[in-house]
Design an enzyme around this catalytic site. Structure first.
Site, PDB file in Angstrom:
ATOM      1  N   PRO A   2       0.616  -1.285   0.301  1.00 33.86           N
ATOM      2  CA  PRO A   2      -0.011   0.136  -0.228  1.00 33.86           C
ATOM      3  C   PRO A   2       1.269   1.251   0.110  1.00 33.86           C
ATOM      4  O   PRO A   2       1.493   1.265   0.959  1.00 33.86           O
ATOM      5  CB  PRO A   2      -0.705  -0.472   1.300  1.00 33.86           C
ATOM      6  CG  PRO A   2      -1.171  -1.433   1.579  1.00 33.86           C
ATOM      7  CD  PRO A   2       0.812  -2.136   0.684  1.00 33.86           C
ATOM      8  N   GLU A   3       0.337   1.914  -0.716  1.00 33.52           N
ATOM      9  CA  GLU A   3       1.582   3.533  -1.662  1.00 33.52           C
ATOM     10  C   GLU A   3       0.349   4.498  -0.195  1.00 33.52           C
ATOM     11  O   GLU A   3      -0.078   4.323   0.288  1.00 33.52           O
ATOM     12  CB  GLU A   3       1.858   4.152  -2.572  1.00 33.52           C
ATOM     13  CG  GLU A   3       2.966   2.627  -3.358  1.00 33.52           C
ATOM     14  CD  GLU A   3       2.537   2.912  -4.546  1.00 33.52           C
ATOM     15  OE1 GLU A   3       2.580   3.897  -4.705  1.00 33.52           O
ATOM     16  OE2 GLU A   3       2.611   2.147  -5.584  1.00 33.52           O
ATOM     17  N   LYS A  59       4.221   6.762   4.564  1.00 35.89           N
ATOM     18  CA  LYS A  59       2.993   5.140   4.474  1.00 35.89           C
ATOM     19  C   LYS A  59       2.637   4.453   5.590  1.00 35.89           C
ATOM     20  O   LYS A  59       2.312   3.101   6.104  1.00 35.89           O
ATOM     21  CB  LYS A  59       3.830   4.096   3.688  1.00 35.89           C
ATOM     22  CG  LYS A  59       3.975   4.622   2.082  1.00 35.89           C
ATOM     23  CD  LYS A  59       5.229   3.389   1.503  1.00 35.89           C
ATOM     24  CE  LYS A  59       5.313   3.693  -0.041  1.00 35.89           C
ATOM     25  NZ  LYS A  59       6.437   2.915  -0.372  1.00 35.89           N
ATOM     26  N   HIS A 113      -4.543 -15.356  10.652  1.00 33.59           N
ATOM     27  CA  HIS A 113      -3.695 -14.583  10.710  1.00 33.59           C
ATOM     28  C   HIS A 113      -3.417 -13.150  11.226  1.00 33.59           C
ATOM     29  O   HIS A 113      -2.419 -12.526  10.728  1.00 33.59           O
ATOM     30  CB  HIS A 113      -2.283 -14.186   8.819  1.00 33.59           C
ATOM     31  CG  HIS A 113      -2.179 -15.593   8.083  1.00 33.59           C
ATOM     32  ND1 HIS A 113      -1.282 -16.212   8.253  1.00 33.59           N
ATOM     33  CD2 HIS A 113      -3.084 -15.586   6.359  1.00 33.59           C
ATOM     34  CE1 HIS A 113      -1.211 -17.461   7.123  1.00 33.59           C
ATOM     35  NE2 HIS A 113      -2.274 -17.104   6.912  1.00 33.59           N
ATOM     36  N   ARG A 132       1.348 -12.222   5.074  1.00 35.57           N
ATOM     37  CA  ARG A 132       3.178 -12.400   5.376  1.00 35.57           C
ATOM     38  C   ARG A 132       4.006 -11.993   6.566  1.00 35.57           C
ATOM     39  O   ARG A 132       5.155 -11.853   5.931  1.00 35.57           O
ATOM     40  CB  ARG A 132       3.429 -11.424   3.477  1.00 35.57           C
ATOM     41  CG  ARG A 132       2.911 -12.255   2.568  1.00 35.57           C
ATOM     42  CD  ARG A 132       3.053 -11.949   1.641  1.00 35.57           C
ATOM     43  NE  ARG A 132       4.469 -12.318   0.959  1.00 35.57           N
ATOM     44  CZ  ARG A 132       5.184 -11.807  -0.813  1.00 35.57           C
ATOM     45  NH1 ARG A 132       4.660 -10.860  -1.068  1.00 35.57           N
ATOM     46  NH2 ARG A 132       6.478 -11.861  -0.734  1.00 35.57           N
ATOM     47  N   ARG A 275      12.612  -2.326  -9.553  1.00 36.21           N
ATOM     48  CA  ARG A 275      11.012  -2.349  -9.059  1.00 36.21           C
ATOM     49  C   ARG A 275      10.988  -2.502 -10.639  1.00 36.21           C
ATOM     50  O   ARG A 275      11.199  -1.421 -11.875  1.00 36.21           O
ATOM     51  CB  ARG A 275      10.511  -1.295  -8.337  1.00 36.21           C
ATOM     52  CG  ARG A 275      11.245  -0.954  -7.511  1.00 36.21           C
ATOM     53  CD  ARG A 275      10.210  -1.978  -6.319  1.00 36.21           C
ATOM     54  NE  ARG A 275       9.235  -2.176  -5.999  1.00 36.21           N
ATOM     55  CZ  ARG A 275       8.730  -1.562  -5.608  1.00 36.21           C
ATOM     56  NH1 ARG A 275       8.748  -0.974  -4.516  1.00 36.21           N
ATOM     57  NH2 ARG A 275       6.994  -2.030  -5.105  1.00 36.21           N
TER      58      ARG A 275
END
Length: 285
Positions: A2-3, A59, A113, A132, A275
């Site tokens: 997420p940005e 962020k 999770h 993750r 990237r």
């Protein structure tokens, strides 16, 4: 990951739902990776604290807390001059690649999770879910300002000063969180496309006119993405579990091989700063 627009959307949604609520109790899972502060520090800081507001810094999601008994490292926070307990502190959440902050009712099934459940005085629960485990949870007494400048607040002159000495490719410079915090891969590609600048151009070769265009493009694309609720490319959902829609407006990112929306030249994909990077070889110079 997420940005800025996605984190802004989540923070705004959380602020509407939990600002003013009090955290009665905190459950933390057994996995150590999400905990930047210790489990004891987090539970001590959060339990009994009232959430004043939720906002974005870079962020990160920042919960501003109000509590008479904020504890960090097992020590109650006190005013150094008077020795009295102080009210304040912050809970800082970085979502990593797959992290989510969800507001739920107690009867809602707890997802696999889930690493934190904060039970609120209102009866709702605030849950941090991260398959993750790249996300991070932290509490601190000092104010968190982020590593770089704020993209939506920086003026054009300061923006230009950040890049005019950098020999890095402009795409890499935009991703450098110590310069601008919050801009990531998607919106760097989109801003560079709108400013007609190739991502491999050295930052210090950009003219003042090009830097002005890039400054405007960065802010315009970020604001448009916030208005659309962010881009749901992978795991991103907002505080209600809803996807964002800015990916419908992508002009470069994720459009490898597709015709440029301006000149019909196929969009190319290269690698810059490790990237995947998308650009139009005709429109961007």
């Amino acid at each position: 990951m997420p940005e800025l627009p996605e984190v802004e959307t989540i923070a705004n949604g959380l602020n509407k739902r939990v600002a003013g609520d009090r955290i009665d109790s905190v459950w933390l899972g057994s996995k150590p990776e999400p905990l930047k502060s210790s489990a004891h520090e987090i539970s001590s800081a959060l339990e009994g604290a009232r959430i004043q507001r939720v906002r974005r810094v870079g962020k990160h999601i920042v919960f501003d807390l109000q509590s008479g008994d904020l504890q960090l490292g097992g020590l109650q926070s006190r005013d150094l001059a008077s020795g009295k307990k102080t009210g304040g502190g912050q809970w800082i959440v970085h979502l990593g690649m797959t992290g989510r902050m969800l507001v739920a009712t107690p009867e809602t099934e707890i997802p696999k999770h889930t690493h934190l459940v904060a039970k609120m005085a209102s009866g709702r629960e605030l849950r941090f879910v991260d398959p993750r485990r790249f996300g991070r949870l932290e509490v601190r007494q000092s104010s968190f300002s982020g590593p770089g400048s704020e993209p939506l607040q920086i003026g054009v002159e300061e923006f230009s000063r950040l890049f005019h000495r950098s020999k890095a490719p402009i795409k890499a410079a935009l991703l450098n969180q110590k310069l601008l915090h919050g801009v990531g891969n998607i919106y760097a590609d989109e801003a560079l496309f709108r400013a007609h600048i190739r991502p491999r151009r050295r930052a210090n070769t950009l003219t003042s006119t090009e830097l002005k265009k890039l400054h405007a493009a960065v802010q315009k694309v970020l604001r448009a993405a916030i208005a659309a609720g962010g881009s749901s490319i992978s795991d991103y959902v907002d505080a209600d579990g809803e996807a964002g829609f800015f990916q419908i407006q992508h002009r470069a990112y994720g459009r490898e091989g597709k015709p440029c929306l301006k000149c019909k030249t196929p969009i190319k994909k290269i690698v810059v700063a490790g990237r995947g990077t998308h650009y139009c070889p005709q429109c961007q110079k």
